[in-house]
Design an enzyme around this catalytic site. Structure first.
Site, mmCIF file in Angstrom:
data_model
loop_
_atom_site.group_PDB
_atom_site.id
_atom_site.type_symbol
_atom_site.label_atom_id
_atom_site.label_comp_id
_atom_site.label_asym_id
_atom_site.label_seq_id
_atom_site.Cartn_x
_atom_site.Cartn_y
_atom_site.Cartn_z
ATOM 1 N N GLY A 28 -5.769 23.837 -34.909
ATOM 2 C CA GLY A 28 -4.227 24.305 -34.820
ATOM 3 C C GLY A 28 -3.586 24.800 -36.088
ATOM 4 O O GLY A 28 -3.536 23.977 -37.128
ATOM 5 N N LEU A 66 -3.626 19.753 -36.557
ATOM 6 C CA LEU A 66 -2.545 20.757 -36.832
ATOM 7 C C LEU A 66 -2.443 20.825 -38.250
ATOM 8 O O LEU A 66 -2.506 19.726 -38.985
ATOM 9 C CB LEU A 66 -1.010 20.193 -36.260
ATOM 10 N N SER A 67 -2.410 22.160 -38.996
ATOM 11 C CA SER A 67 -2.176 22.339 -40.148
ATOM 12 C C SER A 67 -3.291 21.634 -40.980
ATOM 13 O O SER A 67 -4.458 21.752 -40.878
ATOM 14 C CB SER A 67 -1.027 22.201 -40.533
ATOM 15 N N ALA A 68 -2.850 20.857 -41.860
ATOM 16 C CA ALA A 68 -3.785 19.902 -42.688
ATOM 17 C C ALA A 68 -4.736 19.351 -41.930
ATOM 18 O O ALA A 68 -5.897 19.295 -42.311
ATOM 19 C CB ALA A 68 -3.278 19.209 -43.707
#
Length: 493
Positions: free
Chosen positions: A188, A164-166
């Protein structure tokens, strides 16, 4: 437009970069952004096991695992990367992955970084020394995979990674660096592989990713992979249309990157409406098997899509940056075949698959028998829809005028499925007009429109729809397969 105006976004990004540089100098740390993701407790709760001694660990990461009771040898392995200021336990508790580890029988590895590596506990996806093959955090994660395979007797052909994200951005980099390790990935709210190589370029990617050609993005992956790589991971891309932290354009660039790596086009093979306001766009490889899937979640901001509840397709728990919409872990697990639909046997693919008949709601097909087959699995658009002991099958419950891609796979006496046949396309007779109301970005991502010069145009009719962004919307009416017209007055009942 207010704060959504492009000029504001660029000035804000520059200001953030300047501020971050000053802060990093004072604090002696580099971070993606202080508010990128919500904080979570350090991983130590019951359910996760910390594993030490997993290698040289040049990235200074911690390794946590979860394995269901009585996990059989040869089970798949999923690596899950948390976001900034989160922890392994936070991701374990909210993402929904433990539910499907139990249901489908696979082990989880949850790497964890810390403020010693990055002031906000982000994986350093934007640092070349941490995101390349054989280097830093990337190598630490690879060493965790090796350790987990040894601990649980896992199948090295079925190792997957998500984040997710990073963590999503690091996932893209890991897929590029280790295509020989990972059979699939899911990104994501993330960014294209090797979009950034510094803090300043990280912000550029987040707020206004470079509009490179698919070939340029693809080359970023090919140059990061071992020389001579010809087999690539299958990639799922999850993105909310209202994400103001990692702009939705990143999903388009990710799609361009991985479809180019696979050598396929950027027009979806098909699209599908899922629950939670989600549109799925599928990009098939030459055999008709989905290679890249893009899940566009209408109205969702920055975070991981979850759907709390006890239903078979539900998972996770809602919270800050865990957003109640649809269970991304369920759909990702099915895309990878973790629900038991992998091709793991040795039987060859059936030959001679032919469509023998169609109606408004059915497609019938047949194929040549395979020696040693006890039965055959039939798939529609990559999802198994039936088993049969004969060499023919009639698929039912289809939508009129819709094109489907069908494959057949031989199953041996032990229940192992072999290779899938080349896909054949079949279109149910008739046509049911449909209407879709969305912003221009969503229409383009779903294949109902196309982008040219920063503007969107209705597919088929070519009608001008205005700027290609999330602030301009229309209702498109499909009047024939692949042909859309603007009908802002709305669809007839």
């Amino acid at each position: 437009m207010g704060q959504s105006h492009p000029a504001f976004r660029f000035s804000r990004a520059r200001a953030l970069v300047r501020g971050l540089r000053r802060w990093a100098t004072a604090a002696g740390a580099l971070a993606l952004t202080g508010g990128l993701l919500a904080a979570g407790p350090q991983a130590s709760a019951a359910g996760l096991t910390q594993v030490t001694g997993f290698g040289t660990n040049p990235g200074n990461l911690s390794m946590y695992t979860y394995a269901p009771d009585a996990l059989p040898a040869g089970a798949p392995l999923v690596v899950a990367l948390h976001g900034c200021t989160q922890s392994a336990n936070d991701y374990y508790a909210h993402s929904g992955w433990p539910k499907f580890a139990d249901a489908y029988g696979f082990a989880l590895v949850l790497p964890q970084t810390s403020s010693a590596n990055n002031a906000n506990s982000c994986f350093n996806w934007f640092q070349p020394g941490d995101s390349g093959r054989g280097r830093g955090e990337a190598l630490s994660i690879k060493q965790m995979v090796d350790k987990a395979v040894a601990l649980y007797g896992g199948d090295t052909r079925r190792v997957y990674i998500t984040g997710l994200s990073a963590g999503g951005a690091m996932t893209a980099n890991m897929l590029a660096a280790y295509p020989d390790v990972f059979a699939g990935g899911a990104i994501g709210s993330g960014l294209p592989a090797h979009c950034a190589s510094s803090v300043s370029t990280a912000y550029t990617c987040m707020y206004s990713p470079p509009d490179k050609s698919p070939a340029q993005w693809g080359e970023s992956v090919r140059s990061a992979a071992p020389a001579g790589t010809h087999s690539w991971p299958r990639v799922a891309i999850w993105q909310g249309t209202a994400d103001t932290t990692v702009r939705p354009a990143n999903a388009t660039e990710l799609r361009d990157q991985w479809t180019n790596v696979w050598g396929i086009g950027q027009t979806p093979s098909r699209t599908e409406s899922l629950g939670g306001g989600t549109t799925l766009s599928v990009y098939d490889d030459a055999s008709g098997r989905s290679a890249v899937e893009v899940y566009t979640v209408s109205g969702m901001g920055h975070g991981l899509a979850v759907d709390p509840g006890s239903g078979a397709e539900q998972c996770g728990s809602a919270g800050t940056y865990y957003l109640d919409s649809i269970c991304s872990s369920y759909h990702t697990a099915r895309f990878w075949g973790l629900d038991g639909d992998e091709d793991t046997g040795s039987l060859p693919a059936p030959t001679g698959l032919t469509v023998t008949g169609t109606t408004d709601t059915t497609v019938s097909s047949s194929w040549q028998a395979v020696a040693g087959a006890a039965s055959y699995a039939v798939r529609r658009d990559g999802t198994q829809v039936g088993r049969t002991t004969s060499v023919s099958y009639t698929d039912t419950g289809l939508a009129a005028g819709t094109t489907y891609r069908c494959t057949a796979t031989a199953v041996d006496t032990a229940g192992e499925t072999g290779s899938a046949s080349p896909a054949v396309a079949a279109t149910a007779t008739g046509f049911t007009p449909t209407c879709h109301t969305a912003d221009n970005y969503e229409h383009t991502a779903a294949g109902r429109a196309y982008r040219s010069g920063g503007h969107a145009y209705a597919k088929g009719s070519g009608q001008a729809m205005g700027l290609w962004n999330t602030f301009t919307g229309h209702t498109l009416r499909q009047t024939a397969p692949g042909h859309y017209v603007i009908d802002d007055a709305g669809c007839p009942d």
